[in-house]
Design a protein around this motif. Structure first.
Motif, short mmCIF file in Angstrom:
data_model
loop_
_atom_site.label_atom_id
_atom_site.label_comp_id
_atom_site.label_asym_id
_atom_site.label_seq_id
_atom_site.Cartn_x
_atom_site.Cartn_y
_atom_site.Cartn_z
N THR A 99 -10.82 25.84 -20.03
CA THR A 99 -11.61 26.91 -19.40
C THR A 99 -12.35 27.72 -20.45
O THR A 99 -13.55 28.03 -20.31
N ARG A 100 -11.61 28.08 -21.53
CA ARG A 100 -12.26 28.84 -22.60
C ARG A 100 -13.38 28.04 -23.24
O ARG A 100 -14.44 28.58 -23.60
N LEU A 101 -13.14 26.71 -23.41
CA LEU A 101 -14.18 25.87 -24.00
C LEU A 101 -15.41 25.82 -23.09
O LEU A 101 -16.56 25.88 -23.55
N ARG A 138 -18.95 27.10 -24.02
CA ARG A 138 -20.17 26.29 -23.90
C ARG A 138 -21.25 27.03 -23.12
O ARG A 138 -22.43 27.02 -23.49
N GLN A 139 -20.80 27.66 -22.00
CA GLN A 139 -21.79 28.41 -21.21
C GLN A 139 -22.38 29.56 -22.02
O GLN A 139 -23.60 29.78 -22.02
N GLU A 140 -21.46 30.31 -22.72
CA GLU A 140 -21.97 31.41 -23.54
C GLU A 140 -22.89 30.89 -24.64
O GLU A 140 -23.91 31.51 -24.97
N TYR A 141 -22.51 29.74 -25.22
CA TYR A 141 -23.35 29.18 -26.27
C TYR A 141 -24.70 28.74 -25.73
O TYR A 141 -25.74 28.92 -26.37
N GLN A 198 -26.16 30.09 -23.11
CA GLN A 198 -26.92 31.33 -22.89
C GLN A 198 -27.45 31.89 -24.20
O GLN A 198 -28.60 32.32 -24.31
N PHE A 199 -26.53 31.88 -25.23
CA PHE A 199 -26.97 32.37 -26.54
C PHE A 199 -28.11 31.53 -27.09
O PHE A 199 -29.06 32.03 -27.67
N LEU A 200 -27.99 30.21 -26.90
CA LEU A 200 -29.04 29.32 -27.40
C LEU A 200 -30.37 29.56 -26.69
O LEU A 200 -31.44 29.58 -27.32
N SER A 201 -30.27 29.80 -25.36
CA SER A 201 -31.51 30.10 -24.62
C SER A 201 -32.13 31.41 -25.10
O SER A 201 -33.35 31.51 -25.36
N ALA A 261 -44.76 30.56 -46.70
CA ALA A 261 -43.94 30.32 -45.49
C ALA A 261 -42.48 30.11 -45.86
O ALA A 261 -42.16 29.55 -46.90
N LEU A 262 -41.61 30.59 -44.99
CA LEU A 262 -40.16 30.43 -45.19
C LEU A 262 -39.75 28.98 -44.94
O LEU A 262 -40.39 28.28 -44.16
N PRO A 263 -38.72 28.52 -45.60
CA PRO A 263 -38.27 27.14 -45.34
C PRO A 263 -37.77 26.98 -43.93
O PRO A 263 -37.25 27.91 -43.32
N VAL A 264 -37.97 25.78 -43.44
CA VAL A 264 -37.57 25.48 -42.06
C VAL A 264 -36.05 25.30 -42.01
O VAL A 264 -35.47 24.58 -42.82
N THR A 265 -35.43 26.00 -41.09
CA THR A 265 -33.97 25.89 -40.88
C THR A 265 -33.71 25.52 -39.45
O THR A 265 -34.56 25.73 -38.58
N SER A 266 -32.55 25.03 -39.21
CA SER A 266 -32.15 24.66 -37.84
C SER A 266 -30.80 25.26 -37.54
O SER A 266 -29.95 25.39 -38.42
N LEU A 267 -30.63 25.65 -36.29
CA LEU A 267 -29.35 26.22 -35.85
C LEU A 267 -28.32 25.11 -35.67
O LEU A 267 -28.68 23.97 -35.38
N PRO A 268 -27.06 25.44 -35.80
CA PRO A 268 -26.03 24.42 -35.54
C PRO A 268 -26.04 24.01 -34.09
O PRO A 268 -26.38 24.80 -33.21
N ALA A 269 -25.68 22.77 -33.86
CA ALA A 269 -25.71 22.24 -32.49
C ALA A 269 -24.68 22.90 -31.61
O ALA A 269 -24.85 22.96 -30.40
N GLY A 270 -23.59 23.42 -32.12
CA GLY A 270 -22.56 24.04 -31.30
C GLY A 270 -21.48 24.64 -32.16
O GLY A 270 -21.45 24.43 -33.37
N PRO A 271 -20.54 25.38 -31.58
CA PRO A 271 -19.44 25.97 -32.35
C PRO A 271 -18.49 24.90 -32.86
O PRO A 271 -18.35 23.85 -32.26
N VAL A 272 -17.89 25.20 -34.02
CA VAL A 272 -16.92 24.28 -34.61
C VAL A 272 -15.67 24.29 -33.76
O VAL A 272 -15.13 25.35 -33.45
#
Length: 267
Positions: free
Chosen positions: A171-173, A177-180, A182-185, A208-219
């Protein structure tokens, strides 16, 4: 007729013609009287000695009779003693035999009682041992059943606790995931807005700043990592160089002085 020396001395003879001489006859009579007196004395002495010897003989006879009677009595007593001793010996032997037989019977009875008591004690100990062994087997079986029941109960409790923990973690996961998501959106919307602001207020001289990417999800670790696959999460859009306008740039005198823009890299 007995003559005494006195009769011989005073004997008188008649006188006759042509008789014996008086002096010679008197001398002979005196000698005869002396000799008779001596013979009488000796005879009296012998009589006295005979009387003494007869008394002694009588005493010896009496002593002999007493000795004979004593010997006879001693023989009778000895015979009686032998008979009494034989009877007493027979009585003692019979009494000893009776006592021996009684002791043997008592010993045999006591031995039988001891053997019976020993057998009864052995039977009681064997019965007690069998009963105790059966009780121990029942207790051991009950302990095994109780341990198995406790293990099964503990295993059920652990399984229920694991299921509850797994459900809670799932349930917490899911919520994470839902919070992530929402956060990602929100993050994407914020990045888009920052990109628009950066495009509006971009300075040509700033690189220009270097291109970075967000992590795909929480560890994730443990069972939660098994329940979630990072490949299923949506990939964020790559960010180009962008800047963040600080609060000082939005002050009323922002038109009088150059806009201070701080480059910020979002991880």
């Amino acid at each position: 007729m007995k003559f005494t020396p006195l009769d011989v001395r005073h004997q008188e003879f008649p006188n006759r013609m042509g008789g014996y001489e008086r002096s010679g006859v008197r001398a002979f009579l005196n000698d005869l009287a002396d000799d008779l007196e001596q013979q009488l004395q000796q005879h009296q002495t012998l009589l006295e000695r005979v009387a003494v010897m007869e008394k002694e003989l009588e005493a010896q006879r009496q002593n002999e009779d007493e000795i004979r009677r004593a010997v006879i009595a001693a023989e009778r007593i000895s015979h009686e003693l032998r008979e009494n001793a034989a009877r007493e010996a027979e009585l003692m032997v019979a009494q000893a035999t009776t006592e021996r037989d009684g002791l043997l019977r008592e010993i045999e009875s006591r031995r039988n009682e001891l053997e019976a008591g020993h057998q009864a004690r052995l039977s009681a100990l064997d019965a007690a041992f069998r009963g105790r062994f059966a009780d121990l087997e029942r207790d051991h079986h009950a302990l095994i059943l109780e341990r198995e029941r406790a293990q099964a109960q503990r295993l059920g409790e652990l399984e229920r606790a694991f299921s509850e923990q797994h459900a809670a973690l799932t349930t917490r996961l899911t919520m994470a995931r839902q919070e992530y998501a929402q956060f990602l959106s929100g993050y994407r919307a914020l990045v888009a807005s920052f990109s628009e602001l950066a495009a509006r207020h971009a300075m040509p001289e700033e690189p220009a700043l270097p291109v970075t990417s967000l992590p795909a999800g929480p560890v994730e670790t443990g069972h939660a990592a098994d329940a979630h696959d990072p490949a299923d999460a949506p990939e964020p859009a790559p960010l180009l160089g962008h800047t963040l306008v600080t609060a000082g740039a939005l002050t009323p005198d922002a038109e009088d002085r150059p806009m201070r823009v701080e480059a910020q890299q979002f991880l």
